[in-house]
Design a protein around this motif. Structure first.
Motif, PDB file in Angstrom:
ATOM      1  N   ALA A  91      -5.185   0.118 -13.934  1.00  0.00           N
ATOM      2  CA  ALA A  91      -5.831  -1.162 -13.626  1.00  0.00           C
ATOM      3  C   ALA A  91      -5.371  -2.251 -14.578  1.00  0.00           C
ATOM      4  CB  ALA A  91      -7.351  -1.015 -13.693  1.00  0.00           C
ATOM      5  N   GLY A  92      -4.724  -1.859 -15.686  1.00  0.00           N
ATOM      6  CA  GLY A  92      -4.235  -2.835 -16.656  1.00  0.00           C
ATOM      7  C   GLY A  92      -5.160  -3.060 -17.825  1.00  0.00           C
ATOM      8  N   ALA A 147       1.097   1.961 -10.095  1.00  0.00           N
ATOM      9  CA  ALA A 147      -0.201   1.290 -10.234  1.00  0.00           C
ATOM     10  C   ALA A 147      -0.644   0.641  -8.938  1.00  0.00           C
ATOM     11  CB  ALA A 147      -0.120   0.239 -11.345  1.00  0.00           C
ATOM     12  N   HIS A 148       0.278   0.085  -8.188  1.00  0.00           N
ATOM     13  CA  HIS A 148      -0.079  -0.614  -6.956  1.00  0.00           C
ATOM     14  C   HIS A 148      -0.719   0.310  -5.922  1.00  0.00           C
ATOM     15  CE1 HIS A 148       1.680  -4.150  -8.523  1.00  0.00           C
ATOM     16  NE2 HIS A 148       2.943  -3.823  -8.332  1.00  0.00           N
ATOM     17  N   TYR A 149      -0.502   1.613  -6.063  1.00  0.00           N
ATOM     18  CA  TYR A 149      -1.036   2.561  -5.073  1.00  0.00           C
ATOM     19  C   TYR A 149      -2.152   3.430  -5.642  1.00  0.00           C
ATOM     20  CZ  TYR A 149       2.962   1.060  -2.369  1.00  0.00           C
ATOM     21  OH  TYR A 149       3.872   0.284  -1.686  1.00  0.00           O
ATOM     22  N   PRO A 160      -2.590  -3.863  -0.868  1.00  0.00           N
ATOM     23  CA  PRO A 160      -3.740  -3.380  -1.648  1.00  0.00           C
ATOM     24  C   PRO A 160      -4.979  -3.131  -0.799  1.00  0.00           C
ATOM     25  CG  PRO A 160      -3.311  -5.695  -2.108  1.00  0.00           C
ATOM     26  CD  PRO A 160      -2.154  -5.197  -1.326  1.00  0.00           C
ATOM     27  N   LEU A 161      -5.198  -3.944   0.222  1.00  0.00           N
ATOM     28  CA  LEU A 161      -6.368  -3.743   1.076  1.00  0.00           C
ATOM     29  C   LEU A 161      -6.262  -2.440   1.860  1.00  0.00           C
ATOM     30  CD1 LEU A 161      -7.034  -7.342   2.455  1.00  0.00           C
ATOM     31  CD2 LEU A 161      -8.021  -6.219   0.450  1.00  0.00           C
ATOM     32  N   ALA A 190      -4.650  -1.117  -7.019  1.00  0.00           N
ATOM     33  CA  ALA A 190      -4.725  -1.868  -5.767  1.00  0.00           C
ATOM     34  C   ALA A 190      -5.832  -2.910  -5.820  1.00  0.00           C
ATOM     35  CB  ALA A 190      -4.952  -0.910  -4.598  1.00  0.00           C
ATOM     36  N   GLY A 191      -6.972  -2.519  -6.409  1.00  0.00           N
ATOM     37  CA  GLY A 191      -8.065  -3.482  -6.556  1.00  0.00           C
ATOM     38  C   GLY A 191      -7.665  -4.664  -7.417  1.00  0.00           C
TER      39      GLY A 191
END
Length: 261
Positions: A197-198, A214-216, A239-240, A221-222
């Motif tokens: 999430a960072g 991270a994107h998945y 992400p949605l 994604a959130g």
């Protein structure tokens, strides 16, 4: 006989009243247990204030569209709240109910265990709503962080993120026979999810491979959806769809493998 029948409340009304009383009871127990309010609201809020006091975090992020590091931490802490509720509060409570035989006993009553699950979901969702509003208000009023430029998009992304994370909480509950295993599984999942999430390193500053992973992830994604909303755009489809997939898959598996005793 007909008079008595006519004055009796409808079955649906009685069930609705019982469900509402159960929701209030579970909400009270959730507050007394202190896991959700303290770790889901209190700790992230303290962390928000501490980070907001660090001047270096007010520097713009490279490739962040004018956002500062602290601007990025606000949505991360909103996700932090959801992650705490999903990996600690919800599964440990429900696994404890199974371990102590509460769910087994409720199977023999008109209330039924399914309503206990629904009440727990509502209680944790309510805590998440309070936390989200409180974080945004403190960030805005206390540190001048702007609200998301696209509020409907942010709200939609937050609802999907809540569904995805709480479904993961249900999955943990389905797999864990008691509080101890639920806590262990939740802890193992929590730290990698927060990394992607960072929380420690912004996603934009990660190596390409980790950034793509991270994107998945659910929180990655959130975070991507939140960043779109902060920049004034409705969140993009990837992400949605990722959040929706987590919500559908985890809920389906949890329902399939959920044990009441």
């Amino acid at each position: 006989m007909s008079a008595l029948h006519s004055t009796a409340p409808p079955v649906t009304a009685r069930r609705g009243s019982a469900t509402w009383r159960l929701i209030k009871a579970e909400s009270t127990l959730c507050v007394r247990d202190k896991v959700g309010p303290l770790w889901g609201i209190g700790f992230p809020l303290i962390l928000l204030v501490v980070l907001g006091s660090v001047s270096d975090l007010r520097q713009p992020v490279e490739g962040g569209g004018g956002l500062t590091y602290f601007d990025l931490y606000v949505p991360v802490l909103v996700l932090f709240n959801l992650a705490i509720l999903a990996t600690a509060s919800l599964p440990t409570t429900l696994a404890g109910y199974r371990e102590n035989g509460v769910l087994r006993r409720m199977r023999t009553t008109p209330v039924g265990p399914a309503r206990v699950l629904a009440a727990q979901l509502v209680a944790n969702f309510a805590i998440a709503v309070v936390a989200m509003v409180l974080f945004l208000a403190v960030a805005r009023l206390g540190f001048g962080v702007g609200l998301p430029e696209h509020l409907p998009g942010f709200a939609f992304a937050w609802l999907l993120a809540s569904a995805a994370l709480l479904s993961i909480g249900l999955l943990i509950t389905a797999l864990a026979p008691g509080r101890g295993p639920a806590t262990a599984i939740g802890t193992v999942l929590f730290f990698p999810m927060m990394f992607f999430a960072g929380l420690w390193v912004p996603i934009s500053q990660m190596p390409p491979l980790l950034a793509n992973i991270a994107h998945y992830t659910p929180l990655g994604a959130g975070m991507g959806a939140f960043q779109d909303a902060y920049l004034g755009h409705f969140p993009s489809a990837v992400p949605l769809l990722t959040l929706t997939a987590y919500a559908v898959v985890c809920t389906s598996v949890a329902v399939r493998w959920f044990r009441w005793e």
